[in-house]
Structures are given as C-alpha cells and as structure tokens.
Design a protein around this motif. Structure first.
Motif, PDB file in Angstrom:
ATOM      1  N   ASN A  40     -20.596  24.825  45.763  1.00 16.54           N
ATOM      2  CA  ASN A  40     -21.128  24.255  46.891  1.00 16.54           C
ATOM      3  C   ASN A  40     -20.153  23.200  47.410  1.00 16.54           C
ATOM      4  OD1 ASN A  40     -23.620  25.826  47.135  1.00 16.54           O
ATOM      5  ND2 ASN A  40     -24.394  24.596  45.405  1.00 16.54           N
ATOM      6  N   LEU A  41     -19.023  23.507  47.904  1.00 16.56           N
ATOM      7  CA  LEU A  41     -18.033  22.615  48.234  1.00 16.56           C
ATOM      8  C   LEU A  41     -18.166  22.500  49.929  1.00 16.56           C
ATOM      9  CD1 LEU A  41     -15.157  23.780  46.074  1.00 16.56           C
ATOM     10  CD2 LEU A  41     -16.466  21.832  45.645  1.00 16.56           C
ATOM     11  N   SER A  42     -17.683  21.092  50.382  1.00 20.10           N
ATOM     12  CA  SER A  42     -17.760  20.928  51.580  1.00 20.10           C
ATOM     13  C   SER A  42     -16.259  20.170  52.005  1.00 20.10           C
ATOM     14  CB  SER A  42     -18.538  19.758  52.106  1.00 20.10           C
ATOM     15  OG  SER A  42     -18.777  18.640  51.116  1.00 20.10           O
ATOM     16  N   ASN A  43     -15.987  19.830  53.151  1.00 17.87           N
ATOM     17  CA  ASN A  43     -14.515  19.215  53.614  1.00 17.87           C
ATOM     18  C   ASN A  43     -14.518  17.918  52.928  1.00 17.87           C
ATOM     19  OD1 ASN A  43     -13.837  21.470  55.206  1.00 17.87           O
ATOM     20  ND2 ASN A  43     -14.840  20.623  56.909  1.00 17.87           N
ATOM     21  N   ASP A  44     -15.565  17.198  52.653  1.00 17.28           N
ATOM     22  CA  ASP A  44     -15.341  16.003  52.076  1.00 17.28           C
ATOM     23  C   ASP A  44     -15.267  15.616  50.596  1.00 17.28           C
ATOM     24  OD1 ASP A  44     -17.844  16.237  51.944  1.00 17.28           O
ATOM     25  OD2 ASP A  44     -18.521  14.164  52.539  1.00 17.28           O
ATOM     26  N   SER A  45     -15.627  17.034  49.860  1.00 10.57           N
ATOM     27  CA  SER A  45     -15.309  16.981  48.339  1.00 10.57           C
ATOM     28  C   SER A  45     -14.054  16.855  47.952  1.00 10.57           C
ATOM     29  CB  SER A  45     -15.929  18.465  47.978  1.00 10.57           C
ATOM     30  OG  SER A  45     -17.161  18.706  48.317  1.00 10.57           O
ATOM     31  N   THR A  46     -14.156  16.401  46.658  1.00 17.98           N
ATOM     32  CA  THR A  46     -12.619  16.426  45.895  1.00 17.98           C
ATOM     33  C   THR A  46     -13.061  16.917  44.637  1.00 17.98           C
ATOM     34  OG1 THR A  46     -12.031  14.317  47.051  1.00 17.98           O
ATOM     35  CG2 THR A  46     -10.919  15.150  44.936  1.00 17.98           C
ATOM     36  N   VAL A  47     -12.506  18.155  44.352  1.00 15.97           N
ATOM     37  CA  VAL A  47     -12.482  18.871  43.061  1.00 15.97           C
ATOM     38  C   VAL A  47     -11.544  18.447  42.304  1.00 15.97           C
ATOM     39  CG1 VAL A  47     -12.222  20.911  41.859  1.00 15.97           C
ATOM     40  CG2 VAL A  47     -13.722  21.066  43.975  1.00 15.97           C
ATOM     41  N   VAL A  48     -11.898  18.226  40.926  1.00 22.58           N
ATOM     42  CA  VAL A  48     -11.172  17.839  39.779  1.00 22.58           C
ATOM     43  C   VAL A  48     -11.187  19.378  38.757  1.00 22.58           C
ATOM     44  CG1 VAL A  48     -10.345  16.730  37.633  1.00 22.58           C
ATOM     45  CG2 VAL A  48     -11.735  15.645  39.596  1.00 22.58           C
ATOM     46  N   GLU A  49      -9.676  19.823  38.860  1.00 19.77           N
ATOM     47  CA  GLU A  49      -9.521  21.078  38.049  1.00 19.77           C
ATOM     48  C   GLU A  49      -8.618  20.704  36.747  1.00 19.77           C
ATOM     49  OE1 GLU A  49      -8.052  25.621  38.659  1.00 19.77           O
ATOM     50  OE2 GLU A  49      -7.628  24.298  40.006  1.00 19.77           O
ATOM     51  N   LYS A  66      -9.972  18.917  49.092  1.00 21.74           N
ATOM     52  CA  LYS A  66      -8.770  18.439  48.294  1.00 21.74           C
ATOM     53  C   LYS A  66      -9.214  18.847  46.782  1.00 21.74           C
ATOM     54  CE  LYS A  66      -7.949  14.274  50.986  1.00 21.74           C
ATOM     55  NZ  LYS A  66      -8.188  12.652  51.012  1.00 21.74           N
ATOM     56  N   VAL A  67      -7.881  19.124  45.977  1.00 25.49           N
ATOM     57  CA  VAL A  67      -7.968  19.373  44.719  1.00 25.49           C
ATOM     58  C   VAL A  67      -7.210  18.464  43.864  1.00 25.49           C
ATOM     59  CG1 VAL A  67      -7.646  21.333  43.124  1.00 25.49           C
ATOM     60  CG2 VAL A  67      -8.498  21.908  45.045  1.00 25.49           C
ATOM     61  N   VAL A  68      -7.374  17.852  42.955  1.00 27.99           N
ATOM     62  CA  VAL A  68      -6.861  17.112  41.940  1.00 27.99           C
ATOM     63  C   VAL A  68      -6.721  17.918  40.645  1.00 27.99           C
ATOM     64  CG1 VAL A  68      -6.491  14.899  40.690  1.00 27.99           C
ATOM     65  CG2 VAL A  68      -7.507  15.135  42.906  1.00 27.99           C
ATOM     66  N   CYS A  69      -5.502  18.197  40.221  1.00 30.44           N
ATOM     67  CA  CYS A  69      -5.290  19.162  39.128  1.00 30.44           C
ATOM     68  C   CYS A  69      -4.574  18.230  37.908  1.00 30.44           C
ATOM     69  CB  CYS A  69      -4.369  20.203  39.285  1.00 30.44           C
ATOM     70  SG  CYS A  69      -4.970  21.482  40.369  1.00 30.44           S
ATOM     71  N   TYR A  70      -5.022  18.755  36.560  1.00 32.29           N
ATOM     72  CA  TYR A  70      -4.477  18.089  35.466  1.00 32.29           C
ATOM     73  C   TYR A  70      -4.063  19.389  34.721  1.00 32.29           C
ATOM     74  CZ  TYR A  70      -6.524  13.280  36.090  1.00 32.29           C
ATOM     75  OH  TYR A  70      -7.087  12.156  36.330  1.00 32.29           O
ATOM     76  N   ASN A 113     -16.880  11.936  46.379  1.00 30.73           N
ATOM     77  CA  ASN A 113     -17.601  13.073  46.288  1.00 30.73           C
ATOM     78  C   ASN A 113     -16.922  14.023  45.266  1.00 30.73           C
ATOM     79  OD1 ASN A 113     -19.489  12.492  48.208  1.00 30.73           O
ATOM     80  ND2 ASN A 113     -17.991  12.912  50.086  1.00 30.73           N
ATOM     81  N   LEU A 114     -16.650  13.530  44.091  1.00 32.89           N
ATOM     82  CA  LEU A 114     -16.035  14.291  42.965  1.00 32.89           C
ATOM     83  C   LEU A 114     -16.800  15.344  42.337  1.00 32.89           C
ATOM     84  CD1 LEU A 114     -14.280  11.318  41.148  1.00 32.89           C
ATOM     85  CD2 LEU A 114     -13.243  13.113  42.512  1.00 32.89           C
ATOM     86  N   LYS A 115     -16.217  16.410  41.862  1.00 31.80           N
ATOM     87  CA  LYS A 115     -16.881  17.573  41.386  1.00 31.80           C
ATOM     88  C   LYS A 115     -15.621  18.124  40.628  1.00 31.80           C
ATOM     89  CE  LYS A 115     -20.282  19.331  44.444  1.00 31.80           C
ATOM     90  NZ  LYS A 115     -21.010  20.376  45.133  1.00 31.80           N
TER      91      LYS A 115
END
Length: 281
Positions: A40-49, A66-70, A113-115
């Motif tokens: 349920n992502l939106s434009n203002d979400s930031t995903v941590v993968e 946006k996606v932030v990867c480790y 808005n981190l997920k």
C-alpha cells in the motif's frame, strides 16, 4: 525479474548466489507484484529494503516511492548501481553496509512515512526483526518475507507450539499476520524451505510495563526452557525463592504450575511488573 533475466545478470557479471549471505533470488513476477500491492505504497512513502540483491523487488518499488536499500555484498551493490544508474540518489539510495551494524536513526533521519518491504536473509531474520523493532520507532508497517517456520512463531498465539518469546516481542506493539506463502520454486536457486510474506503493523498500545527493558529480558527468560514451568524458568533466571514466585502467581490468580506459553502478552506484562517490583525493593 524472471529466471532468464536473473541468470543473464549473474552471467554477465560473472556472479553466483552466495550461501554466506543467504542469497535466493525471487523470480516469480506474480509474487513480486503481490508483495508491492500488499505494501500500500504512496508517493510520499519511503521503503527500507534489506538485502535487495539483484534488485528484482527494487525495480518495482522505485516506481512507487523512494527506496533506501541496505546491501552488504560488494558485487550486488555494483549490479544495483549499474542497473539503476539513472535513479541513484533520486528515487534510490543505497547503503553499502551491514544492516545489523547500521545506525538507523542517523541513516534514516531525513526520511518520513517509513515502511520496511524486504525479502529478509533467512539466516539472520530474527536479529534483523529485533533491530527494526527496537530502533525504528517511527515505523508503521512491515511487509517482509521470511522462512515459514519463523513466520508462524511471529504470529503464534498462546497455548500453541509456535508461541514463544519472539511472538510476544513482535505482538507487544504490533499486529502480525501471514498474508500468503511462497513456494520454493519461486526462487533461484531454490531454498530448502517454504517462505511466507508477513505483515507487521503497529497499533496504538494501551498497556505498558513499568520498565520496558526489564520486560524484554523477562520475556526472553521465561521462555528459555519450554519443558519447565513459568516458576522454574523464573527461579533459574533470578535470585528469588520458590515461595516468593508462588506467592506472586497465586496473588495474581495464576496456577503455580502455569507454563509461559499459556500466558498472553497482558499476563506477561503483569507478571513482569510484579517481579520487577520484587527485585527492586
């Protein structure tokens, strides 16, 4: 990404799946889409993968937010930088480091808005979950893939074989549910186990222990040996007498032979508070 594309990327870069990093690449497009839809992502979400690998899930996520990867593996970081060169530092930010050693507060302070949406490495699933739960206080939701056996523990209910300290820790502040299973054939190379997609969502908590740090350690200690009663686990973990333990149990309305797996989260909080007061008189 399907199997042919995964094999081509590996071949072009002279790479292979590394067992030490638990690399099993998801190759089922339907499953990948189901994960993204469930997030349920939106434009203002930031995903941590965590552990994006070749970027099969990443390529779908960056079209949503946006996606932030480790990523710990040097080779995978090179692949990600090459595959998504036009998106780096725009939609995709890559931390080339061990997630378990990362300073999440510092790394993620500018994001909102981190997920967490990730296919977690099986060999360190529990440490990753513990780090997320303890350090990402603003996190609302996780959609994560893990070994089904671990998923069943996370979602375990009292008086079942799957219920343990991890069940309590996760469900203390979150609702946890298995959304669907993922067969072995959806990966390359195939893992030895079935996987599950789990949704972990924070709820508005209404009951808190008097000392949260003590509650966390108390929860671990009372599940140390499943064959022992709650009283025996407590006595082997703390300098308390049999009489004191049985007195607390009786006064709070529990049987002196109760087992920890029969206690729900509110029971454990109540007992944690009682023993905290006893030990800190």
């Amino acid at each position: 990404m399907d199997l042919s594309k995964v094999k081509k990327i590996l071949q072009d870069n002279n790479l292979y799946a590394k067992k030490q990093y638990g690399q099993n690449f998801l190759i089922d497009k339907n499953i990948l889409n189901k994960i993204v839809d469930a997030s349920n992502l939106s434009n203002d979400s930031t995903v941590v993968e965590i552990g994006p690998g070749l970027g099969s899930l990443t390529e779908l996520l960056i079209d949503k937010c946006k996606v932030v990867c480790y990523e710990i593996d040097d080779d995978m970081v090179k692949v990600l930088n090459n595959r998504f060169s036009d998106r780096i530092n725009k939609d995709l930010y890559i931390y080339h480091k061990d997630f378990l050693k990362a300073n999440l507060e510092k790394d993620l302070e500018e994001y909102s808005n981190l997920k967490v949406v990730a296919n977690l490495p099986y060999y360190i699933t529990t440490p990753i979950l513990l780090k997320i739960l303890e350090e990402m206080n603003d996190l609302d939701e996780m959609i994560v893939m893990m070994q089904k056996e671990v998923a069943l523990r996370i979602c375990g209910k009292p008086s079942t074989k799957d219920y343990n300290a991890l069940s309590v820790l996760v469900q203390y502040k979150h609702h946890a549910s298995i959304l669907f299973d993922v067969p072995k054939g959806c990966f390359y190379p195939e893992p030895d186990v079935t996987s599950s997609i789990v949704k972990i969502k924070r709820f508005n908590q209404d009951v808190f222990p008097v000392n949260e740090e003590f509650f966390y350690s108390f929860n671990r200690n009372i599940f140390k040996q499943r064959r022992k009663t709650f009283a025996n686990n407590v006595k082997s973990s703390y300098p308390v007498s049999k009489e004191a333990v049985e007195s607390i149990l009786t006064n709070l309305g529990y049987s002196v032979t109760v087992r920890s797996e029969a206690l729900d989260i509110y029971d454990i909080i109540k007992l944690s508070d009682a023993f905290y007061h006893l030990l800190n008189k």
